[in-house]
Design a protein around this motif. Structure first.
Motif, mmCIF file in Angstrom:
data_model
loop_
_atom_site.group_PDB
_atom_site.id
_atom_site.type_symbol
_atom_site.label_atom_id
_atom_site.label_comp_id
_atom_site.label_asym_id
_atom_site.label_seq_id
_atom_site.Cartn_x
_atom_site.Cartn_y
_atom_site.Cartn_z
ATOM 1 N N ALA A 71 -18.179 34.802 -55.106
ATOM 2 C CA ALA A 71 -18.870 34.446 -53.833
ATOM 3 C C ALA A 71 -20.225 34.355 -53.785
ATOM 4 O O ALA A 71 -21.111 33.435 -53.389
ATOM 5 N N ALA A 72 -20.637 35.623 -54.208
ATOM 6 C CA ALA A 72 -22.124 35.726 -54.160
ATOM 7 C C ALA A 72 -22.827 34.894 -55.313
ATOM 8 O O ALA A 72 -24.086 34.546 -55.015
ATOM 9 N N GLU A 73 -22.282 34.781 -56.651
ATOM 10 C CA GLU A 73 -22.861 33.838 -57.459
ATOM 11 C C GLU A 73 -22.910 32.340 -56.731
ATOM 12 O O GLU A 73 -23.859 31.435 -56.876
ATOM 13 N N SER A 74 -21.880 31.855 -55.992
ATOM 14 C CA SER A 74 -21.896 30.597 -55.495
ATOM 15 C C SER A 74 -22.710 30.404 -54.477
ATOM 16 O O SER A 74 -23.819 29.635 -54.491
ATOM 17 N N ARG A 75 -22.868 31.355 -53.565
ATOM 18 C CA ARG A 75 -23.801 31.123 -52.462
ATOM 19 C C ARG A 75 -25.319 31.554 -52.937
ATOM 20 O O ARG A 75 -26.207 30.997 -52.176
#
Length: 831
Positions: free
Chosen positions: A240-244
């Motif tokens: 999620a952090a990579e996506s966001r």
């Protein structure tokens, strides 16, 4: 032999529009795809803007539960801020669209939009839904539900307003109404030519805890989405952090989260889940008639899968494909044929992609496309043909080259050619639109109805038919341009199809302050051999010379500049639109060229209308030399140069080591005290500049993340207050303030024709040594006096303004120019 058609148009587009080349074929991806192949369930997440989505939940649903997962963002985020450049409005929406697609490539979900335009902050759903045209946007939400067929729909926000933004609340209202409308054949019956009614099982609200607002509760249904996926080697908090972190324009770089993390849900409509999100929904192959044997076959293939030799599974997968093709459920049949065909290619070591030989072609040019194919296993693969799917016509072969067997680990090249017939303008920008929504209704009449809620244009696609184990399997690859950058390595970018000639007007606005002529320069670029002429359409109240300028013998990539003289024919203040028309090779065009380049997203090309504003205003200036300290990015320096200011961008060295008294005014760009950490050290020098007689104008800053405790010489506090009605009434509190009288007399007329908003992030707790100049408010709210404050300090003047000058001046708003010039014009600094 049996020929299997891999895609329907929609299923292909909904996934491949975000692809840059062939999908990954590593062992982890193969294992994940086996699990997805055995899952028949879908979830649609609904919110208002790019960056509203819960990336951790999306990643969990797509890659842990293996549901077909989609995010419907009602807008493209056009009205937001930009922390990495000066693009605003539609240009920012283009960037944020690509940031969403970059995020989806990481978390595994698909992306959709409606026609709604992010027109800026809205304080309530009544305003939002009126401006958007509720029925049309609701129809788009219904369309996505009927096409995507989600079993469960999840809202990010509630209908009761806790989301704060009127767009947020509206997204929940529309999702709730669409949940029922999508199942009702009497609602939007024109859609039933393409889709069938669809009833989702339940609609949930993904409750949240943001800052001081906590809408979660212990009795709510919850899911631990902090799971670790050993196949991917990451938890969903890490994914999620990579996506966001792709939402770079919004400054949303995120830290990776590890460990358990619960998401909470409240049931809005449908049956409430007790133990599982998909409770009551069959998500195995039992969902389709005679599907149990398919599920059993997948289980056997997975059990026998050899990680050292994936190609051993190919014969069984091909047999499975023939079974899937016979299933009666059209939706899941086509979805699973797509997934299974790519899985067969991955296990067989079959890799291929298609790319154009040049980055740019003009309408009418022949486009040459190479397809590279390689098989890196012992599986015998034969190429039957290559062909092109052109969305303007039925599926038809265009050209063939070098079909036949493929030798193991030997790269094979094929070629197709087709004619460029339409510029690659983003489909939602092809036609003029209002403030509330883009004009995508034309899609129904022109046969592009499949495109209208997709993130970007339908791509030309090369299909290749492969014979694998006596089955003909057709797989497509979108056409991109591929090149090698000496720093970035191999880079893919979208293919550009252009007009023969583009015409870029040098300035967005031309500000006239008398009946003196101005020169309007137009930069032209040819993309093919071209001859013709360029002219400016006649404009009432203006004289244009010459009437037209011819050009001849231009070749690809020629660039040249022409100049017209424009003169107002009277002294009456007025605003007019100037439009440049180019006749090239016998056809009329009126578009320029704009390229947007950032490393974290694919290259963006668009063809904006070749127009500019002519603004004839009564404007006096005092002072000449302006120092500008860059903030998050705005177009203010260019706007000020238009009215004769000498604007110099100040470096840290110049601020700290040179005599700032040479500047009649110094301006800080928008959000400078949020993004420029060096202002912590530069601030004392700026205060000395004011104390010694200078004029410092500070534009708005966000209340979160200020780099200094005190921006001005006396205290005030930046707060999250704004006036979103661009026509809100203005009350003048300090009529004698110099900023209202020198050198221009400011009246109520100067607040007409403003765009998007009056201002944002006003100030409060204002020290008495400041003077508040204006009072204003949105309907039904208390008056605010923190839009513009001034204060004398030593011999100089400090100005803080939350008014949205960064939007108004580039848009050529006359009164905004007059007022901002006054802010720069401290009495005594006359020219």
């Amino acid at each position: 032999m049996k020929r299997i058609n891999l895609f329907t148009v929609f299923l292909f587009l909904s996934t491949m529009t975000i692809a840059q080349t062939a999908p990954p074929a590593d062992l982890g991806s193969i294992q994940q795809n086996f699990k997805k192949l055995n899952t028949l369930g879908s979830v649609l997440y609904v919110a208002a803007h790019p960056d509203d989505e819960n990336t951790r939940l999306l990643a969990y649903l797509a890659q842990e539960k293996h549901y077909r997962t989609g995010y419907l963002s009602l807008t493209r985020g056009d009205g937001g801020q930009n922390l990495i450049g000066n693009e605003q409005s539609e240009l920012l929406g283009l960037i944020r669209t690509q940031e969403l697609l970059a995020a989806r490539k990481i978390d595994g979900a698909e992306q959709f939009f409606t026609r709604a335009n992010d027109f800026g902050f809205s304080k309530g759903p009544e305003e939002t839904l009126k401006i958007w045209d509720k029925e049309k946007v609701l129809g788009d939400v219904v369309w996505v539900i009927r096409k995507f067929r989600p079993d469960v729909i999840i809202c990010r926000f509630p209908t009761t307003g806790e989301g704060g933004h009127g767009h947020h609340t509206s997204s929940a209202i529309l999702a709730q109404e669409a949940f029922t409308a999508a199942a009702d054949p009497s609602r939007y019956p024109e859609q039933l030519k393409y889709v069938k009614p669809w009833q989702a099982k339940r609609l949930l609200w993904n409750t949240f805890s943001f800052g001081s607002v906590n809408t979660t509760a212990a009795d709510q249904f919850k899911i631990d989405v902090g799971t670790y996926n050993p196949t991917l080697g990451k938890s969903y908090g890490e994914i999620a952090a990579e996506s966001r972190s792709n939402h770079k324009t919004q400054g949303f770089g995120a830290a990776k989260q590890r460990g358990e993390a619960f998401e909470y849900f409240k049931t809005i409509l449908g049956e409430a889940p007790q133990n599982d999100l998909m409770e009551g929904v069959e998500t195995t192959w039992k969902r389709v008639k005679d599907g149990e044997s398919i599920g059993a076959s997948i289980g056997i293939i997975r059990k026998n899968f050899d990680i050292e030799a994936p190609e051993k599974s190919v014969p069984a997968l091909v047999t499975l494909l023939s079974k899937v093709e016979k299933t009666s459920d059209v939706y899941w049949r086509e979805q699973k044929i797509k997934e299974l065909s790519e899985l067969i290619a991955a296990c067989a070591g079959l890799w291929f992609e298609s790319y154009s030989t040049e980055p740019t072609y003009a309408i009418g040019d022949s486009i040459s496309v190479n397809t590279q194919v390689i098989v890196r296993s012992a599986v015998p693969v034969k190429i039957i043909r290559t062909s092109l799917l052109n969305y303007d016509s039925d599926y038809a072969p265009v050209a063939y080259a070098n079909p036949g067997n493929i030798s193991r680990n030997v790269l094979k090249f094929l070629n197709v050619k087709f004619k460029a017939d339409e510029i690659t303008q983003p489909y939602w920008l092809k036609f003029p639109h209002g403030i509330g929504s883009y004009n995508t209704g034309f899609l129904d009449e022109t046969g592009f109805v499949e495109q209208k809620t997709l993130p970007q244009n339908l791509q030309e696609t090369v299909y290749t038919d492969f014979n694998i184990s006596n089955q003909v399997i057709e797989i497509g690859r979108p056409i991109n341009y591929k090149f090698t950058d000496p720093v970035r390595g191999e880079v893919y970018q979208p293919l550009e199809i252009t007009p023969p000639v583009t015409a870029n007007i040098v300035n967005q606005d031309y500000i006239f302050n008398a009946r003196q002529p101005q020169t309007v320069q137009v930069k032209l670029k040819s993309f093919t051999q071209a001859s013709g002429d360029i002219s400016i359409k006649p404009i009432a109240g203006w004289k244009i010379s010459p009437e037209k300028i011819d050009f001849d013998g231009k070749t690809k990539n020629d660039e040249w500049t022409v100049a017209f003289t424009v003169t107002p024919t009277d002294n009456k203040p007025k605003t007019s639109q100037l439009e440049v028309v180019t006749t090239a090779n016998g056809k009329l065009f009126s578009v320029g060229l704009r390229r947007i380049r950032y490393d974290h997203i694919p290259a963006i090309t668009l063809f904006p209308p070749s127009v500019a504003k002519l603004v004839n205003i009564d404007l006096k200036t005092a002072g000449k030399k302006i120092g500008y300290i860059a903030g998050a990015g705005d177009l203010m320096p260019e706007a000020l140069r238009q009215v004769g200011y000498d604007v110099h961008m100040l470096s840290e060295s110049e601020i700290m080591n040179t005599d700032l008294s040479v500047y009649d005014a110094i301006i800080t760009g928008v959000r400078a005290y949020n993004v420029n950490e060096r202002l912590t050290y530069e601030q004392p020098k700026l205060m000395d500049y004011v104390k010694n007689g200078g004029n410092l104008v500070v534009q708005y800053n966000n209340n979160a993340g200020l780099v200094v405790k005190q921006i001005g010489p006396y205290p005030f506090r930046v707060v999250n207050q704004r006036v979103t009605d661009e026509d809100a009434a203005i009350t003048i509190l300090d009529q004698q303030n110099p900023v209202l009288n020198y050198p221009n007399k400011i009246t109520q007329d100067d607040f007409k024709s403003w765009i998007q908003e009056r201002g944002l992030y006003y100030v409060s707790d204002i020290d008495p040594q400041y003077k508040a100049v204006f009072q204003m408010n949105d309907k039904g709210e208390a008056p605010l006096n923190g839009a513009l404050i001034t204060g004398d300090y030593g011999k100089g003047r400090f100005v803080y303004t939350s008014l949205a000058f960064f939007r108004e001046l580039p848009a050529g708003v006359p009164g905004a120019y007059r007022l901002f010039v006054n802010l720069l014009s401290k009495p005594g600094n006359a020219l």
